[in-house]
Design an enzyme around this catalytic site. Structure first.
Site, short mmCIF file in Angstrom:
data_model
loop_
_atom_site.label_atom_id
_atom_site.label_comp_id
_atom_site.label_asym_id
_atom_site.label_seq_id
_atom_site.Cartn_x
_atom_site.Cartn_y
_atom_site.Cartn_z
N SER A 127 0.61 -1.41 0.20
CA SER A 127 -0.10 -0.04 -0.32
C SER A 127 1.15 1.33 -0.18
CB SER A 127 -0.98 -0.05 0.84
OG SER A 127 -1.23 1.07 1.20
N TYR A 179 -2.13 -0.48 10.39
CA TYR A 179 -2.25 -1.03 8.79
C TYR A 179 -0.64 -0.77 7.84
CZ TYR A 179 -3.68 -1.27 4.09
OH TYR A 179 -3.83 -1.47 2.76
N LYS A 228 2.22 -2.90 6.39
CA LYS A 228 2.56 -2.78 4.67
C LYS A 228 3.62 -2.58 4.29
CE LYS A 228 -1.46 -4.00 2.99
NZ LYS A 228 -2.05 -5.32 2.77
#
Length: 266
Positions: free
Chosen positions: A138, A151, A155
């Site tokens: 991401s 998150y 990533k």
């Protein structure tokens, strides 16, 4: 010169919807035989049937499920050329009062462990064909993500893993796909906020365009950004400061992989 993909075999985790499903359709249209792997059995079977592939239930948090998915691909089609390790979730929690240990553990199990397990079990089959791994990371792995730090950490770890693996194998390419906010289920809790602040939402087709550029390319250890209004390409990481000898000269071994060199020499 176009890359010939007819007859190649791809395994896609998180293949029942969003980027995974769109990649399955694009690959199938190019002649690739696709194994759709997901925990969503009903929708996964729909996508597999649509692309003329096969479905396997795969919970990427469970190592044996990844092993079984790879085994099924090889058993059904005789080979594996592309492992698209795409399954992922957001968390929506910070490290403050809303921190939830179970949410944290689940996110890491899917976003990072799932890539580690998938890569581990796919590597032998991919080395036999000179194949490739593409992991969905991401933009949150390339820049700060204050709204979802867990998150972002997951990533960023995927990006670091891909960069390391890219230099570890001569016979398998390993790259990361790093989209910004794309029009998938993962942004559902954020969609109204993104729209209110005027944040562009990427069409899934743009993400799959970048994915196909990786598939048809020749690079390894790269993290391809996908950002609205920009041409997708590998992110240009700056070289970190390396060690110097006592006389101030560069230590040449540090330009390679000092840990691997040390292990080989020990």
């Amino acid at each position: 010169m176009p890359v010939e993909l007819t007859g190649k075999v791809a395994l896609i985790t998180g293949g029942s919807n969003g980027i995974g499903a769109a990649a399955a359709r694009r690959l199938a249209a190019a002649g690739v035989r696709v194994v759709v792997a997901d925990v969503d059995v009903d929708q996964g079977k729909v996508v597999a049937d649509e692309v003329g592939g096969v479905f396997v239930r795969c919970d990427v948090t469970q190592p044996q499920d990844s092993a079984d998915a790879v085994a099924l691909a090889v058993r059904e089609f005789g080979r594996l050329d592309i492992a698209f390790l795409n399954a992922g979730i957001g968390t929506g929690c910070s490290l403050g009062e809303d921190f939830d240990v179970e949410v944290y553990r689940r996110a890491q199990a899917i976003n990072l462990d799932g890539v580690v397990y998938g890569a581990h079990y796919a590597l032998p089959a991919l080395r036999a064909t000179g194949g490739q791994i593409i992991a969905t990371a991401s933009m949150a792995g390339l820049m700060p993500m204050p709204g979802d730090p867990v998150y972002g950490a997951n990533k960023a770890a995927v990006v670091g893993l891909v960069r390391a693996l890219g230099g570890a194998y001569d016979d398998v390419r390993v790259n990361a796909l790093c989209p910004a906010f794309a029009d998938t289920n993962i942004i559902t809790p954020l969609r109204s906020t993104l729209e209110d602040i005027g944040m562009p939402i990427l069409p899934v087709s743009a993400v799959v365009d970048a994915f196909m550029s990786i598939v048809e390319g020749s690079g390894t250890g790269e993290a391809w950004f996908v950002q609205s209004g920009r041409v997708s390409e590998p992110f240009g990481f700056r070289n970190p400061p390396g060690p110097r000898a006592a006389d101030g000269s560069r230590v040449e071994a540090a330009r390679k992989d000092p840990i691997s060199i040390a292990l080989k020499e020990s």
